[in-house]
Design a protein around this motif. Structure first.
Motif, short mmCIF file in Angstrom:
data_model
loop_
_atom_site.label_atom_id
_atom_site.label_comp_id
_atom_site.label_asym_id
_atom_site.label_seq_id
_atom_site.Cartn_x
_atom_site.Cartn_y
_atom_site.Cartn_z
N ARG A 1 0.81 -1.22 0.00
CA ARG A 1 0.00 0.00 0.00
C ARG A 1 0.85 1.27 0.00
NH1 ARG A 1 -4.99 -1.75 4.08
NH2 ARG A 1 -5.62 -3.57 2.86
N ASN A 2 1.87 1.25 -0.80
CA ASN A 2 2.61 2.46 -1.11
C ASN A 2 2.37 2.81 -2.57
OD1 ASN A 2 4.44 3.44 1.22
ND2 ASN A 2 4.65 1.20 1.29
N GLN A 3 3.11 3.73 -3.12
CA GLN A 3 2.90 4.13 -4.51
C GLN A 3 4.24 4.25 -5.21
OE1 GLN A 3 0.30 7.47 -5.11
NE2 GLN A 3 -1.03 6.92 -3.39
N PHE A 4 4.58 3.24 -5.99
CA PHE A 4 5.73 3.33 -6.88
C PHE A 4 5.43 2.47 -8.11
CE2 PHE A 4 6.55 0.75 -3.11
CZ PHE A 4 6.72 -0.53 -3.62
N PRO A 5 5.07 3.10 -9.23
CA PRO A 5 4.64 2.38 -10.43
C PRO A 5 5.68 1.42 -10.98
CG PRO A 5 4.08 4.70 -10.59
CD PRO A 5 4.97 4.56 -9.40
N VAL A 6 6.95 1.73 -10.80
CA VAL A 6 8.00 0.88 -11.38
C VAL A 6 8.94 0.42 -10.27
CG1 VAL A 6 9.92 0.77 -13.01
CG2 VAL A 6 7.87 2.10 -13.59
N VAL A 7 9.22 -0.90 -10.26
CA VAL A 7 10.25 -1.44 -9.38
C VAL A 7 11.51 -1.54 -10.22
CG1 VAL A 7 10.93 -3.35 -7.89
CG2 VAL A 7 8.52 -2.72 -8.08
N ALA A 8 12.41 -0.61 -10.00
CA ALA A 8 13.60 -0.50 -10.85
C ALA A 8 14.61 -1.59 -10.53
CB ALA A 8 14.24 0.87 -10.67
N LEU B 1 16.57 -11.83 3.41
CA LEU B 1 15.16 -11.51 3.13
C LEU B 1 14.44 -12.73 2.57
CD1 LEU B 1 13.02 -9.24 3.10
CD2 LEU B 1 13.64 -8.82 0.73
N ARG B 2 13.38 -13.16 3.25
CA ARG B 2 12.63 -14.35 2.82
C ARG B 2 11.24 -13.99 2.28
NH1 ARG B 2 14.35 -19.23 4.29
NH2 ARG B 2 12.21 -20.02 4.33
N HIS B 3 10.64 -12.91 2.79
CA HIS B 3 9.27 -12.56 2.38
C HIS B 3 9.23 -11.09 1.96
CE1 HIS B 3 4.86 -12.67 2.31
NE2 HIS B 3 4.89 -11.51 2.91
N LEU B 4 8.69 -10.82 0.76
CA LEU B 4 8.59 -9.46 0.24
C LEU B 4 7.15 -9.20 -0.20
CD1 LEU B 4 9.83 -6.77 -0.63
CD2 LEU B 4 10.50 -7.87 -2.78
N ASP B 5 6.51 -8.20 0.42
CA ASP B 5 5.12 -7.86 0.12
C ASP B 5 5.07 -6.51 -0.58
OD1 ASP B 5 2.44 -7.38 -0.01
OD2 ASP B 5 2.01 -7.81 2.09
N LEU B 6 4.72 -6.54 -1.87
CA LEU B 6 4.59 -5.32 -2.69
C LEU B 6 3.15 -5.16 -3.18
CD1 LEU B 6 7.83 -5.66 -4.87
CD2 LEU B 6 7.51 -4.24 -2.84
N SER B 7 2.19 -5.62 -2.41
CA SER B 7 0.80 -5.57 -2.84
C SER B 7 0.24 -4.15 -2.76
CB SER B 7 -0.06 -6.50 -1.97
OG SER B 7 0.02 -6.14 -0.61
N LEU C 1 2.65 -9.70 -5.13
CA LEU C 1 2.43 -8.55 -6.03
C LEU C 1 0.95 -8.39 -6.33
CD1 LEU C 1 5.45 -9.06 -8.43
CD2 LEU C 1 4.97 -6.95 -7.17
N ALA C 2 0.09 -8.78 -5.41
CA ALA C 2 -1.36 -8.73 -5.62
C ALA C 2 -1.86 -7.29 -5.60
CB ALA C 2 -2.07 -9.54 -4.53
N GLY C 3 -2.97 -7.05 -6.33
CA GLY C 3 -3.63 -5.75 -6.30
C GLY C 3 -2.88 -4.64 -6.96
N ASN C 4 -2.05 -4.95 -7.94
CA ASN C 4 -1.34 -3.92 -8.69
C ASN C 4 -1.94 -3.77 -10.09
OD1 ASN C 4 0.97 -2.86 -6.99
ND2 ASN C 4 1.28 -5.06 -6.73
N GLN C 5 -1.17 -3.24 -11.02
CA GLN C 5 -1.67 -2.99 -12.37
C GLN C 5 -0.76 -3.64 -13.41
OE1 GLN C 5 -2.12 1.26 -12.64
NE2 GLN C 5 -3.58 1.34 -10.94
N LEU C 6 -0.26 -4.81 -13.07
CA LEU C 6 0.59 -5.55 -14.00
C LEU C 6 -0.27 -6.10 -15.13
CD1 LEU C 6 2.71 -7.48 -11.35
CD2 LEU C 6 3.45 -5.50 -12.70
N THR C 7 0.28 -6.11 -16.33
CA THR C 7 -0.48 -6.56 -17.51
C THR C 7 -0.30 -8.03 -17.81
OG1 THR C 7 1.32 -5.89 -18.96
CG2 THR C 7 -0.42 -4.27 -18.54
#
Length: 582
Positions: free
Chosen positions: A3-10, A20-26, A51-57
């Motif tokens: 629940r942050n806002q960054f359209p691109v993960v560079a 790091l074992r768990h990464l939540d970018l939902s 990566l749930a609830g994003n705008q991936l195509t």
């Protein structure tokens, strides 16, 4: 980081993070993950990626780090404007995901699954979630690569309606233990081998579909089946063969909210082998005849219904009213129900059925007649209007009703012509009215925009105006041919002349014409696609005036039109009184 806002993960977004074992970018509005952003050399211990609830195509290389075991890509089919877009799974994109054991791509607009969609996922053994993914087609062999999968969720996808359920649909899923097919629009199993590849299946969920019957051949390959959910379907009683005889391990069955009206001997045979049975909310008919053979079977096997139903889940009677909401176990145990079923009860039940069928047919017939009457209400109103006119003309109505009409002129018509036209031709009609009413012989025209009273029903006003007009002037154009109202007025005028074609007494408003009542003016060309059969017939069989925009030819046009609409000379022998009526 959810629940942050960054359209691109560079690619350089994350430094090396070896633990790091768990990464939540939902729900971060992500539209792209650059390749290498989550690479194994930076995040070597990463096992779970959300990566749930994003705008991936779709499934792009950046979202598929090979070290991940759990991947959640659900809810990614909405763009920035909240419009649904297709989520592209591609073909062969999972070939490097050998460590993946859990994949969730539910609530995406996937549409189609092919045999190459899940290529490379032989290690996927725990869960594949495809719930509510708008899947309309699953090609045979699409799951062939998933031989180790144990849990498959296909709920709320309409693919059975479009591509069907066949043996090829689940080919290769020999390790599957749980299959969810709720709300998929399933109506039947036309292929008896549909579940033949699922030898390890233990739980089959088919609730909230439209299934009315299941054959033993469909379920018999599922020898390891332990639980079956058929609740909220349209299942009817089965009487010819046991449904679960090929499933020796089956112990849990849900059949709530179906169309079971009684318990047949084969149904009781099936139910007696279960550990948990739910048949609540079924319309059981607690009458003698439906339960007679079931009662016989219970007595013969020395069983009671209490031993079959789960505690507190015994079904209730639905009919008759005297037994509604009472347990069918109480009905079965009645002393008067012992022995043979009384003949009066059987005949009475049949009589109720016959009466119910007859009443149902009458209700259907009445509904059909009502629907037809509503659809053709304007035609019915028109013929009733003509019938009343004919009765008045023959002297059946009272004298005061005949005098009520306001009529004038020696031919007793209120108007010389009713003008039928499209609103798109209003400018021409305004000029037409001026030319005909302001010059000899000073005709009086009925134009709906000027002469209809406010608040009257349009169809009634049109009927009355046509009846009180000597002629009907049709201003035919392409817009006229496209208008439903104009076509109705044309048919009305033509039918009116046919209805009264044998009399010319001229006795009041709506008097019978002794000349052709239709006068036609044609404005420009009419597209062939807009020409109705009636309009084609009239233009072929009647003489009409063609409007010419050339000013020199318009004088002759107006002279001919005035002559066509002019009233006939008054009969010498007829005199009119002061009321203007004969």
């Amino acid at each position: 980081l959810a629940r942050n806002q960054f359209p691109v993960v560079a690619a350089g977004a994350f430094p090396r993070m070896p633990r790091l074992r768990h990464l939540d970018l939902s729900e971060c509005l992500v539209v792209a993950v650059e390749e290498g952003a989550l690479a194994a050399d930076r995040l070597p211990a990463l096992r779970s990626l959300v990566l749930a609830g994003n705008q991936l195509t779709g499934v792009l290389p950046g979202v598929l780090p090979p070290q991940v075991a759990t991947l959640d890509l659900s809810l990614n089919s909405l763009d920035r404007n909240r419009r649904s877009v297709v989520f592209d799974l591609g073909e062969g994109r999972f070939v490097n995901m050998s460590n993946l054991i859990y994949l969730n791509i539910s609530f995406n607009n996937i549409n189609t699954i092919t045999p190459r969609t899940f290529k490379g996922l032989a290690g996927l053994r725990e869960v594949l979630c495809l719930q509510n993914s708008s899947i309309v087609e699953i090609h045979p062999g699409s799951f062939k690569e998933l031989g180790n999968l144990t849990f498959l969720n296909l709920e709320k996808n309409p693919f059975p309606e479009y591509s069907g359920l066949t043996a090829g649909t689940f080919e290769g899923l020999e390790s599957l233990e749980v299959l969810l097919l709720a709300e998929c629009g399933i109506t039947n199993f036309s292929d008896p081998d549909v579940f033949s590849a699922l030898g390890s299946l233990q739980y089959l969920m088919l609730e909230n579909n439209y299934i009315s019957s299941v054959s033993r051949d469909v379920l018999s390959p599922l020898t390891g089946l332990r639980g079956l959910d058929l609740s909220h379907n349209r299942m009817e009683p089965w009487i010819e063969e046991e449904l679960f005889s090929g499933n020796p391990n089956l112990s849990i069955v849900f059949l709530a909210d179906n169309k079971l009206t009684y318990l047949s001997p084969v149904m009781l045979e099936d139910f007696s082998k279960l550990g948990h049975l739910d048949i609540y909310d079924n319309p059981f008919s607690c009458e003698c005849e439906p339960f007679y053979h079931g009662k016989e079977w219970l007595s013969r096997n020395n069983l009671s219904l209490e031993r079959i139903f789960s505690p507190g889940r015994a079904p209730l009677c639905y009919t008759p009213d005297s037994w509604r909401n009472k347990f069918i176990t109480d009905f079965i145990q009645l002393s008067e129900f012992d022995g043979e079923c009384p003949i009066w009860a059987i005949e009475g039940t049949r009589a109720y059925i016959i009466v119910g069928v007859v009443l149902g047919m009458l209700m259907v017939l009445g509904s059909v007649c009502g629907a037809m009457a509503y659809k053709y209400r304007s035609h019915i109103r028109y013929w009733m209007f003509l019938a009343r006119r004919d009765l008045r003309r023959r002297g059946i109505t009272l004298q005061k009703e005949r005098r009520r009409r306001f009529c004038k002129g020696y031919t007793n018509y209120q108007y010389d012509a009713f003008v039928s036209y499209s609103s798109e031709d209003r400018n021409f009609v305004v000029r037409l009215v001026a030319m005909l009413e302001n010059y000899e012989p000073h005709l009086k025209l009925c134009v709906y925009e000027r002469d209809f009273q406010i608040g009257t029903v349009i169809s009634e006003a049109v009927l009355e105006s046509v009846a009180c007009s000597r002629r009907t002037l049709l201003v035919i154009s392409d817009a006229f041919a496209r208008s439903q109202w104009c076509m109705w007025e044309l048919r009305l005028a033509e039918h009116y002349s046919l209805f009264f074609d044998d009399d010319d007494s001229g006795a009041g408003c709506g008097a019978i014409r002794n000349q052709d009542p239709l006068v036609m003016v044609k404005l420009g060309d009419v597209a062939a696609s807009h020409m109705t059969p009636t309009l084609k017939h009239l233009l072929r069989t009647r003489v009409y005036l063609d409007w010419d925009p050339e000013p020199r030819k318009q004088r002759q046009f107006w002279e001919k039109l005035r002559a066509a609409l002019a009233p006939p000379p008054p009969p010498a022998a007829v005199k009119t009184n002061t009321t203007g009526c004969l």
